[in-house]
Each structure stands twice: as structure tokens, then as C-alpha cells.
Scaffold this motif. Structure first.
Motif, mmCIF file in Angstrom:
data_model
loop_
_atom_site.group_PDB
_atom_site.id
_atom_site.type_symbol
_atom_site.label_atom_id
_atom_site.label_comp_id
_atom_site.label_asym_id
_atom_site.label_seq_id
_atom_site.Cartn_x
_atom_site.Cartn_y
_atom_site.Cartn_z
ATOM 1 N N SER A 1 -8.434 4.732 -1.507
ATOM 2 C CA SER A 1 -8.195 3.438 -0.865
ATOM 3 C C SER A 1 -7.715 2.374 -1.839
ATOM 4 O O SER A 1 -7.922 2.471 -3.052
ATOM 5 C CB SER A 1 -9.462 2.955 -0.175
ATOM 6 O OG SER A 1 -10.461 2.663 -1.134
ATOM 7 N N THR B 1 -0.010 5.240 4.644
ATOM 8 C CA THR B 1 -1.320 4.599 4.538
ATOM 9 C C THR B 1 -1.705 4.054 5.909
ATOM 10 O O THR B 1 -0.868 3.933 6.797
ATOM 11 C CB THR B 1 -1.311 3.428 3.538
ATOM 12 O OG1 THR B 1 -0.379 2.444 3.985
ATOM 13 C CG2 THR B 1 -0.956 3.886 2.132
ATOM 14 N N ALA C 1 0.660 3.926 -2.903
ATOM 15 C CA ALA C 1 0.161 5.257 -2.527
ATOM 16 C C ALA C 1 1.255 6.312 -2.537
ATOM 17 O O ALA C 1 0.970 7.498 -2.432
ATOM 18 C CB ALA C 1 -0.475 5.200 -1.140
ATOM 19 N N ALA D 1 0.832 -1.210 0.000
ATOM 20 C CA ALA D 1 0.000 0.000 0.000
ATOM 21 C C ALA D 1 0.864 1.256 0.000
ATOM 22 O O ALA D 1 0.590 2.202 -0.748
ATOM 23 C CB ALA D 1 -0.939 -0.005 1.201
ATOM 24 N N HIS D 2 1.900 1.280 0.814
ATOM 25 C CA HIS D 2 2.801 2.445 0.884
ATOM 26 C C HIS D 2 3.458 2.691 -0.472
ATOM 27 O O HIS D 2 3.545 3.833 -0.939
ATOM 28 C CB HIS D 2 3.860 2.213 1.967
ATOM 29 C CG HIS D 2 4.747 3.386 2.200
ATOM 30 N ND1 HIS D 2 5.895 3.605 1.468
ATOM 31 C CD2 HIS D 2 4.655 4.423 3.072
ATOM 32 C CE1 HIS D 2 6.470 4.721 1.894
ATOM 33 N NE2 HIS D 2 5.737 5.235 2.863
ATOM 34 N N ALA E 1 -4.855 5.956 1.793
ATOM 35 C CA ALA E 1 -3.716 6.877 1.717
ATOM 36 C C ALA E 1 -3.967 8.049 2.653
ATOM 37 O O ALA E 1 -5.089 8.557 2.740
ATOM 38 C CB ALA E 1 -3.540 7.368 0.280
#
Length: 127
Positions: free
Chosen positions: A86, A53, A49, A45-46, A115
Motif C-alpha cells: 500500500s 491500484t 506501483a 499511485a499507479h 497495488a
């Protein structure tokens, strides 16, 4: 995941549980594997984004088989869905046991990350 076998993709995280992670049944605590999944999902995710996050939901979770003390787990994660702020990250955990002779899918889930901006508020994902 996307039809790839575990042998043809790289895990986001690979770890071996310690004796302190075992429950009275001789299996690894579900909370321990859940935290490993959250770490791996957070890494993906990091990256996607391009910044901070936060985990906001576990949309689905299935414990398929127990994790044993000498297992090495590989955690695979990839973006399954992308919204405005998201990300839905599909996470799969494979346990390797018997000195590498056996691979067992032990759990999978769909985690949602949002995020965050510098004020810890949701922000738009980069294009």
C-alpha cells in the motif's frame, strides 16, 4: 506537502468545476472535489506501483475553505508513506480565483491505495 509552495511544483490535475457541480449554497459539492482528489491520487499511485491500484481508505480529510464556481483547482499529490502493498498519498487542493490573483488551500487528505495483481488481489509494490 513537503514545504514547497504551489508555485514551485506541478499539479497532478488542474480542473475548473462546471455550473452542474454547484450546491444550493453556491459552493462546489464536496463529493466533486473528493473525486478529483481520488483521480490525482490514483495517477500517483499507479505510477509508483507500476500498475493497477485501488483506493482502499481515506485516512484523513479536511475541507478548509469552499470552492467557488469560477475557481480553477490544482490538485497536488505525493507519496507520504509506503508499505509492502500500500501507499499513503497526501493530496492537497489549491483554488486559484480572482483571475489568478488569489490562491486558497481548500482541502487536503491522506488516501491509501493498494497495488493490485491481475486477479484484483493485493500485490507487493516494486522495489
Amino acid at each position: 506537502m513537503t514545504g514547497q509552495s504551489a508555485a514551485r511544483r506541478d499539479p497532478i490535475l488542474r480542473v475548473m468545476p462546471s455550473p452542474g457541480d454547484i450546491n444550493s449554497n453556491g459552493h462546489i459539492f464536496g463529493g466533486w472535489v473528493l473525486s478529483q482528489m481520488d483521480i490525482a491520487g490514483g495517477i500517483v499511485a499507479h505510477r509508483e506501483a507500476q500498475g493497477a491500484t485501488a483506493t482502499v481508505a481515506i485516512d484523513s480529510m479536511a475541507f478548509i475553505a469552499p470552492i467557488l464556481l469560477r475557481d480553477v483547482i490544482s490538485v497536488y499529490a505525493e507519496v507520504e508513506r509506503r508499505g509492502r502493498t500500500s501507499l499513503g498519498i497526501r493530496i492537497e487542493v489549491i483554488a486559484t480565483r480572482d483571475r489568478g490573483a488569489t490562491e486558497v488551500k481548500v482541502t487536503e487528505g491522506l488516501f491509501t491505495f493498494v497495488a493490485l495483481d491481475e486477479n484484483h488481489r493485493p500485490r507487493l509494490l516494486p522495489a
